[in-house]
Design a protein around this motif. Sequence first.
Motif, mmCIF file in Angstrom:
data_model
loop_
_atom_site.group_PDB
_atom_site.id
_atom_site.type_symbol
_atom_site.label_atom_id
_atom_site.label_comp_id
_atom_site.label_asym_id
_atom_site.label_seq_id
_atom_site.Cartn_x
_atom_site.Cartn_y
_atom_site.Cartn_z
ATOM 1 N N PHE A 1 0.837 -1.201 0.000
ATOM 2 C CA PHE A 1 0.000 0.000 0.000
ATOM 3 C C PHE A 1 0.867 1.244 0.000
ATOM 4 O O PHE A 1 0.576 2.225 -0.674
ATOM 5 C CB PHE A 1 -0.918 0.008 1.219
ATOM 6 N N ASN B 1 3.720 1.567 -1.289
ATOM 7 C CA ASN B 1 4.247 1.784 -2.634
ATOM 8 C C ASN B 1 3.274 2.549 -3.506
ATOM 9 O O ASN B 1 3.676 3.405 -4.293
ATOM 10 C CB ASN B 1 4.576 0.445 -3.294
ATOM 11 N N LEU B 2 1.994 2.235 -3.342
ATOM 12 C CA LEU B 2 1.003 2.957 -4.128
ATOM 13 C C LEU B 2 0.952 4.420 -3.686
ATOM 14 O O LEU B 2 0.897 5.341 -4.508
ATOM 15 C CB LEU B 2 -0.375 2.314 -3.967
ATOM 16 N N THR C 1 3.966 6.237 -4.885
ATOM 17 C CA THR C 1 3.834 6.503 -6.314
ATOM 18 C C THR C 1 3.352 7.926 -6.543
ATOM 19 O O THR C 1 3.902 8.663 -7.353
ATOM 20 C CB THR C 1 2.826 5.516 -6.938
ATOM 21 N N TYR D 1 9.291 6.507 -13.549
ATOM 22 C CA TYR D 1 8.649 5.872 -12.406
ATOM 23 C C TYR D 1 9.659 5.049 -11.616
ATOM 24 O O TYR D 1 10.461 4.310 -12.196
ATOM 25 C CB TYR D 1 7.516 4.965 -12.903
ATOM 26 N N LEU E 1 8.868 0.622 -6.653
ATOM 27 C CA LEU E 1 7.488 0.638 -6.174
ATOM 28 C C LEU E 1 6.657 -0.475 -6.817
ATOM 29 O O LEU E 1 5.560 -0.769 -6.368
ATOM 30 C CB LEU E 1 6.845 2.001 -6.442
ATOM 31 N N ARG F 1 5.477 -4.511 -5.484
ATOM 32 C CA ARG F 1 4.342 -4.839 -4.615
ATOM 33 C C ARG F 1 3.712 -6.181 -5.006
ATOM 34 O O ARG F 1 3.663 -6.554 -6.168
ATOM 35 C CB ARG F 1 3.314 -3.716 -4.631
ATOM 36 N N PHE G 1 -2.303 -9.147 -4.351
ATOM 37 C CA PHE G 1 -3.115 -9.721 -3.276
ATOM 38 C C PHE G 1 -4.003 -10.814 -3.814
ATOM 39 O O PHE G 1 -4.562 -10.687 -4.890
ATOM 40 C CB PHE G 1 -4.007 -8.659 -2.640
#
Lengths: 695, 695
Positions: free
Chosen positions: A332, A334-335, A338, B342, B346, B349, B352
């Motif tokens: 999360f 990482n998001l 971002t 970017y 990141l 991840r 899920f």
Amino acid sequence: MLPRGRPRALGAAALLLLLLLIGFLLFRGDLDYERPRPRGTAAFDGDPPADPGGRNGSDCTPPRPRPPKCELLQVAIVCAGHNSSRDVITLVKSMLFYRKNPLHLHLVTDAVARNILETLFHTWMVPAVRISFYNADELKPQVSWIPNKHYSGLYGLMKLVLPSALPPDLARVIVLDTDVTFASNIAELWALFAHFSDKQVIGLVENQSDWYLGNLWRNHRPWPALGRGFNTGVILLRLDRLRRAGWEQMWKLTATRELLTLPATSLADQDIFNAIIKEHPWLVRPLPCVWNVQLSDHTLAERCYSEASDLKVIHWNSPKKLRVKNKHVESFRNLYLTFLEYDGNLLRRELFGCPRPPPPGAEQLQRALAQLDEEDACFEFRRQQLTVHRVHITFLPHKPPPPQPHDVTLVAQLSMDRLQMLEALCRHWPGPMSLALYLTDAEAQQFLRFVETSVVLSARQDVAYHVVYREGPLYPINQLRNVALAQALTPYVFLSDIDFLPAYSLYDYLRASIKQLELGSGRKAALVVPAFETLHYRFSFPSSKAELLALLDAGSLHTFRYHEWPRGHAPTDYARWREAQAPYHVQWAADYEPYVVVPRDCPRYDPRFVGFGWNKVAHVVELDAQEYELLVLPEAFIIHLPHAPSLDISRFRSSPTYRDCLQALKDEFHQDLSRHYGAAALKYLTALQQPRGPT
Amino acid sequence: MLPRGRPRALGAAALLLLLLLIGFLLFRGDLDYERPRPRGTAAFDGDPPADPGGRNGSDCTPPRPRPPKCELLQVAIVCAGHNSSRDVITLVKSMLFYRKNPLHLHLVTDAVARNILETLFHTWMVPAVRISFYNADELKPQVSWIPNKHYSGLYGLMKLVLPSALPPDLARVIVLDTDVTFASNIAELWALFAHFSDKQVIGLVENQSDWYLGNLWRNHRPWPALGRGFNTGVILLRLDRLRRAGWEQMWKLTATRELLTLPATSLADQDIFNAIIKEHPWLVRPLPCVWNVQLSDHTLAERCYSEASDLKVIHWNSPKKLRVKNKHVESFRNLYLTFLEYDGNLLRRELFGCPRPPPPGAEQLQRALAQLDEEDACFEFRRQQLTVHRVHITFLPHKPPPPQPHDVTLVAQLSMDRLQMLEALCRHWPGPMSLALYLTDAEAQQFLRFVETSVVLSARQDVAYHVVYREGPLYPINQLRNVALAQALTPYVFLSDIDFLPAYSLYDYLRASIKQLELGSGRKAALVVPAFETLHYRFSFPSSKAELLALLDAGSLHTFRYHEWPRGHAPTDYARWREAQAPYHVQWAADYEPYVVVPRDCPRYDPRFVGFGWNKVAHVVELDAQEYELLVLPEAFIIHLPHAPSLDISRFRSSPTYRDCLQALKDEFHQDLSRHYGAAALKYLTALQQPRGPT
């Protein structure tokens, strides 16, 4: 364990049913029955199916409604103070990244946040985003009577008054906490309004903690809520229906009644929303959990996101924020990172196929850019001059200095490679500073951590840091200086550079000199602070003029740029300064670029000078043209510390084109000067003709 | 010019037509008729509706199929050389950003790209991404007979051989050009396989230019195509059906036939795909245009994206790439830059709810990280040591030096603030260099532009730049050195630092010394290059030892760190060096940290030392422990240029914790040393006990 007290519970349920029935009969008449939704969406009682493909075996499921292409979506956010202003920008970046619709942001702000966000959005110029501000301070009296223990303070309660604070013709709005991050297109959230039954007015996601179930610890008595209750980090509000239903009276009655037995709200507005919903459960439209995945400790959110393998909105609803304990928190985070580090300039992209009026100034800018000639050797310079940089003023908490008639702010600009100067500068200058920092979004976060981990820097509230976001290949030195200058709040400014350390006494001495020289009484003067340099990176700073002179005689110090460019400071007349006991006048001469103290309303720097060269010289010409006296202060000094040559100076030295372009800028500057000051500007042109060294 | 030999070509065409007809009758029976799709998707002849909500008035449209949650999606990309390797990473970043499914990437690469991408993906450790490599050089003979004028060269044709090159059990694959950028979830593209009718085998988007209509200029004769033809930047391939249909024979026949009348392919594989489709139109499944928005000049793409107000994949299919003329190019470029800059970290991840085996090494790393104590004062140091940095070796085009028995590579590491050293370094060192750069993804792009605009740097193909991506607060100096060292390709390495400039003659002198001292014959020696420093940032570099000594006597030069830390270089014995005519032996002493030339297989640097302090000292201890002779070279020298103190050295000086942690690392280093070398390591511990200055 068997559930206890079941018979009593059943009796209570029967009673509640009765109460609910009465409540329903009482309220239904007030609610909005017009414009029934066409597709019988009231049939959805819980979450609509997560998969629009409808893999439920049927080839024909009612499709999920989407907002029409180009529909304007309305979003309201309450935001106060420096830190929340930073948060709201990250939220807005995540929203803009995924959005495909025009947006109207309604920002309820205190004066600090308004100042920051107004400048930011004005300079950001994102197409198809409209911003309206609402004064939170005016709304305070409506909620300040409610005792509240939540860390968000009074502002945490302000969502309650949105139906009356927002424009009366605004019918629907998405309300967001500043600590949410989008991972999807907000239009999908907006589309859920279509699922509201005729009675539903508030769309909310169920709480993902056991807080409202009570008994988390001895004497834990939460406010009343339906089951787990709802989380108010993301709200869909039917403002029109709320107004008609007498929302204001409704929530005030509920809050007043609950506060008879409860000492205060624990979770601000959320407690009150839940108490109302407990009373009038038909008001709420439960939203799919993915629209508010709550990351507080002990959250039950995992059940939500691992089933859906989908996240729409993440809510950092713990006072610990990113340090919250969640086994997936790294993902999360990482998001979140971002968007925290995302280059906001990239969000200036148009919405195709949704014509909207361009943001203020954008059309003019487009015209100017269109006139540039890409084949021009100086194209890069001209492009850079026109660049409108995003500006985030007072990036960190800042307390303006108390008004004092002779106070002076140190004004300077820097980029990442000079951060290590800040601590020393703070030790040398105990007064207010206004510093412009030229950073990327990611660097701004590094800078933030740098200040937070520095004891010296985090102790200072009188240093204002203004982030100017990087764009383009040339350092916009004068635009940076102008940002820092515009944000100085004292009557005087000391226009310095980041590589200089002032004499320890300079701040006091400057204020005394300003007073003594009666600059306040309209005298137009620039006080010159003589500049020196050391070539050693370890060096013991002189504590007095006498010590400085001794180091100068010993060859450990030099007058500034004595070896490379003596013309820049020669008019300061260092020989005279050595003996001077009182301020003395000096005359302008070509290429003079002293460091000066001037009134705050002095001329701005000429933004055409980008990169290396002539940026300060032109400002001093302007001061002279406006007939500022030049007065050298006998006890003032600053010392330049060594550093590797900047990339810009390296390019200047190695590229003939760079030098030619600088010459072209200088010529144009002189043409403008003549146009503005007429014959009086002749002396600057004449000075230019004289034989001279580099630059 | 008119094409010659037309009558003969026409005759040949007639013959081929006959052959093809026979071929078709032979092959059609082989097409895959099994597993008919359930929902009659063959009814879609063009684009399926862009809006799954189906605003076409009906409440019931067949829903768009989605790939099952967690289905493994297969993607193939052809990639060769240094520049394409950079491109493919940007493409992969955009794909990973939006994806919610595990991916299997099939990379058809030359040796250069394989080397780069293998290291990159190995160090990237993205969960739920599997990588397979295929040797493009082995596939070359299958396409090298086809004359091709397209800028992509032979590799541009390689998509044709994918059905046989990819594993025989791979049934479906999405094939992508390296110059596409995703703006959406690739699973939505994969889902379009479900729309294929039983005969369709190739999913393609129509061309958005008039190229295949012909007559763009006099004698413009494109390859045959259906109408505008199709673009092969994004392809959905039913590999199973293609194999059964005898794809290899099919495309070779078509290509052979067309090449009778056409001199070469103009658009590589795309010409051949189109010719086949023209012949067998039932093979193609047209895809919605948003899946390949083509940004070449004069493109008709706008009609696509402004109607859809949606973009799924952008294709930079012009040789001009980002400089293409398209009125919305600024917006598209922003999307591209988003992923170019970017932070790839990141994307580490998890997915899920889609359990997948973790990437190699990830579990071990997780265990090590879990054992760290967050309350430990040195937690930051320990966390940094464990960090696996993404590594992009040979970020820019690089030609390995021809093998020579005494050649030596200069090895160093730097971050953004030292870029301006590179040009000077190139002037001083004409030999091969291996440099590790510690950068963010965004900085790597700035670095790229810096090299491209530098005449000096872009002329050098023997300098290998290895980007190590930033992560964590401490500079991983020894990990960087190890990356640069591992990539050095000559038998010897000169372990230098970026702030030093070598004597102009050093490269030649070192090679001569290596030869003369017979290091090649298994002699274990470290050749010491004495280090000096200047405190002036403008300074005339001595052209000989004699000049250097004169400057030393004049006080313009000093032995390195003479003022701050003489112990670091005292054992070099500068007094002896002054007079020396031949190499002389010196003995190790505590804190000695000379710059040395050693065989490439020398011990690695100890990665536990991060940030400032002891990083080089520990390496020299290791050399001594492994009984390297220390030989000072009488004519060798390097000179350190001044710079502002790094953030790490500032933190070391101001933070007692930082110093304590460094001490802890040193202690642990000595414990490991004793464990490894036993009694022989005693002298290092004894040396530690002696009274000493800082560090």
